[in-house]
Design an enzyme around this catalytic site. Structure first.
Site, PDB file in Angstrom:
ATOM      1  N   TYR A  17       0.828  -1.210   0.000  1.00 43.16           N
ATOM      2  CA  TYR A  17       0.000   0.000   0.000  1.00 43.16           C
ATOM      3  C   TYR A  17       0.864   1.262   0.000  1.00 43.16           C
ATOM      4  O   TYR A  17       0.667   2.172   0.800  1.00 43.16           O
ATOM      5  CB  TYR A  17      -0.952   0.000   1.199  1.00 43.16           C
ATOM      6  CG  TYR A  17      -1.630  -1.332   1.406  1.00 43.16           C
ATOM      7  CD1 TYR A  17      -2.520  -1.834   0.449  1.00 43.16           C
ATOM      8  CD2 TYR A  17      -1.368  -2.114   2.520  1.00 43.16           C
ATOM      9  CE1 TYR A  17      -3.129  -3.068   0.605  1.00 43.16           C
ATOM     10  CE2 TYR A  17      -1.968  -3.360   2.692  1.00 43.16           C
ATOM     11  CZ  TYR A  17      -2.840  -3.824   1.730  1.00 43.16           C
ATOM     12  OH  TYR A  17      -3.437  -5.053   1.899  1.00 43.16           O
ATOM     13  N   TYR A 144     -13.533  -7.434   4.678  1.00 43.22           N
ATOM     14  CA  TYR A 144     -12.244  -7.478   3.971  1.00 43.22           C
ATOM     15  C   TYR A 144     -11.764  -8.921   3.981  1.00 43.22           C
ATOM     16  O   TYR A 144     -11.713  -9.567   5.037  1.00 43.22           O
ATOM     17  CB  TYR A 144     -11.206  -6.585   4.648  1.00 43.22           C
ATOM     18  CG  TYR A 144      -9.807  -6.793   4.094  1.00 43.22           C
ATOM     19  CD1 TYR A 144      -9.423  -6.168   2.909  1.00 43.22           C
ATOM     20  CD2 TYR A 144      -8.898  -7.633   4.725  1.00 43.22           C
ATOM     21  CE1 TYR A 144      -8.146  -6.385   2.375  1.00 43.22           C
ATOM     22  CE2 TYR A 144      -7.626  -7.847   4.203  1.00 43.22           C
ATOM     23  CZ  TYR A 144      -7.257  -7.221   3.031  1.00 43.22           C
ATOM     24  OH  TYR A 144      -6.013  -7.437   2.499  1.00 43.22           O
ATOM     25  N   ASP A 245     -13.965 -16.786   7.391  1.00 47.37           N
ATOM     26  CA  ASP A 245     -12.610 -16.301   7.149  1.00 47.37           C
ATOM     27  C   ASP A 245     -11.952 -16.057   8.507  1.00 47.37           C
ATOM     28  O   ASP A 245     -12.130 -15.018   9.120  1.00 47.37           O
ATOM     29  CB  ASP A 245     -12.680 -15.012   6.320  1.00 47.37           C
ATOM     30  CG  ASP A 245     -11.337 -14.335   6.148  1.00 47.37           C
ATOM     31  OD1 ASP A 245     -10.348 -14.786   6.749  1.00 47.37           O
ATOM     32  OD2 ASP A 245     -11.282 -13.323   5.418  1.00 47.37           O
ATOM     33  N   LYS A 274      -2.228 -16.572   8.179  1.00 49.11           N
ATOM     34  CA  LYS A 274      -1.480 -15.692   9.080  1.00 49.11           C
ATOM     35  C   LYS A 274      -0.709 -16.426  10.180  1.00 49.11           C
ATOM     36  O   LYS A 274       0.439 -16.800   9.983  1.00 49.11           O
ATOM     37  CB  LYS A 274      -2.405 -14.621   9.665  1.00 49.11           C
ATOM     38  CG  LYS A 274      -2.771 -13.514   8.664  1.00 49.11           C
ATOM     39  CD  LYS A 274      -3.448 -12.356   9.356  1.00 49.11           C
ATOM     40  CE  LYS A 274      -3.891 -11.260   8.378  1.00 49.11           C
ATOM     41  NZ  LYS A 274      -2.777 -10.542   7.745  1.00 49.11           N
TER      42      LYS A 274
END
Length: 428
Positions: A17, A144, A245, A274
């Site tokens: 980003y 997200y 998720d 993760k």
């Protein structure tokens, strides 16, 4: 790391980003141990982010390191097509043991975003195998799910970081996000939007995908467990697969091993990533039911059409297996409880700060929502100068520290956040 290395990075290497023309400053980390990142200048700073939720046991953990050294002497990688190996089998045995009995088929992949892509593909192939053309995914606003195209398409099309890609993405269905907070009273109106959409589109919906309890990049909101329970009931009634998720929340972060356990519900597909390897190597998994797996396998195609090159990477699987063995000692429960108590005690008073809208704590997650956006470059520099690593976004200053963090180091993280709130120049 020389100055020329830093200049090379600045000119040539894209970071997450960030602009290639005017990139945000990067801080050179030369080593890490425990909760500390050691910078090029020799300074140690406390990592309050667990390297984006992943390094839950801190850095250079001896058990994780030992598993990697042992595995690399045998084989670091081998293709998973037509080949299997002990590391993958051991890991998958652990995952099946840890997850609900219903989830007994596992697809290993490279990253969290890919595990979402795999879940979407599973849904599409499942209905295709049943002779039904279902192409819509139902989710909620502020969601997200990752940066790849399928994952972007089920992230909030207007309020997420992906809005610039909106015209390229398929249009899915977005219900209103629940407003009932985790620890507040349940508002039965929260389910109305979701229920209306699922009723009106029941024959077009391939599946429902949610971040259970914690909405991450969409605002770090913690919603009420009853919402998940109501969603599960509706999915069962309309025979629509439910996908969770748990990429950010899995492996203890919210105080439960999986966040969906707060609501006592079970998904049809579960995405993990993760923290799965304890922050050592990239790895993800998509678990599903035998019913879905068999239905896909009985299709005209006869197989599930996905196969990453590094699928089932032995090194990553070995680290993940070692990570789960550490978690099985159950020290994480006490660690997360202690972190939550300290965050509630030290962060909660900030609700009265004139710059703050809200303070939220759940497990080893602490969030301060500000009235203004942060100046990321300036506040990052402020945090580093004060000996901590915190990566805010928009108006959110949040921490997800390693479970092994001491209370003194946790207090330091919070105190630096408090100090930052009094610096006008750090906010836009």
């Amino acid at each position: 790391m020389s100055q020329s290395d830093i200049l090379f990075d600045y000119k040539h290497i894209w970071h997450p980003y960030s602009s290639i023309i005017n990139p945000l400053p990067c801080y050179s980390v030369i080593s890490a141990k425990g909760v500390y990142l050691k910078l090029k200048n020799g300074k140690n700073i406390i990592d309050g982010m667990s390297s984006w939720w992943s390094a839950i046991h801190g850095y250079n953990h001896p058990i994780l390191n030992k598993s990697l050294k042992k595995q690399i002497k045998k084989i670091s990688h081998v293709m998973f097509g037509g080949i299997t190996h002990p590391s993958a089998i051991l890991l998958c045995r652990k995952l099946i043991k840890l997850t609900p009995k219903k989830l007994d088929c596992i697809f290993l992949s490279d990253s969290g975003s890919i595990s979402i892509e795999v879940a979407i593909k599973m849904l599409m192939q499942y209905w295709e195998s049943l002779g039904q053309n279902r192409t819509k995914i139902l989710t909620i606003r502020n969601s997200y799910h990752g940066d790849t195209f399928g994952a972007m398409s089920i992230s909030d099309p207007d309020n997420s970081i992906h809005h610039i890609y909106k015209k390229f993405l398929p249009k899915h269905l977005f219900a209103h996000a629940p407003v009932s907070n985790f620890n507040q009273e349940w508002n039965s109106n929260d389910i109305i939007s979701f229920q209306t959409i699922i009723e009106e589109n029941q024959f077009n919906i391939a599946g429902v995908i949610l971040e259970p309890i914690v909405q991450g990049v969409g605002g770090m909101k913690f919603y009420h467990p009853i919402f998940l329970k109501k969603v599960e009931e509706l999915c069962k009634y309309y025979s629509i697969p439910l996908v969770f998720d748990e990429i950010a929340t899995g492996f203890g972060r919210t105080g439960k091993f999986f966040a969906f356990q707060h609501a006592n519900v079970v998904p049809d597909i579960l995405c993990l990533g993760k923290a799965m390897t304890g922050g050592t190597l990239t790895l993800a998994a998509t678990l599903t039911s035998r019913k879905i797996a068999n239905t896909i396998s009985k299709s005209d195609v006869g197989c599930f059409m996905h196969g990453p090159t590094y699928m089932g990477n032995p090194l990553a699987c070995s680290a993940a297996h070692a990570n789960i063995k550490i978690l099985e000692k159950n020290e994480w429960k006490k660690q997360v409880i202690n972190i939550e108590k300290e965050l509630l005690n030290s962060l909660s008073p900030l609700i009265d700060h004139p710059r703050v809208i809200d303070v939220r704590v759940l497990g080893a997650i602490g969030v301060v929502e500000c009235k203004q956006h942060v100046n990321l470059e300036l506040i990052q520099n402020f945090f580093v100068k004060n000996g901590v690593w915190i990566r805010p976004f928009k108006q959110l200053i949040y921490i997800v520290p390693p479970y092994i963090i001491s209370m003194n180091n946790l207090k330091k993280l919070v105190n630096v956040i408090k100090k930052s709130l009094n610096e006008n120049v750090l906010f836009i």
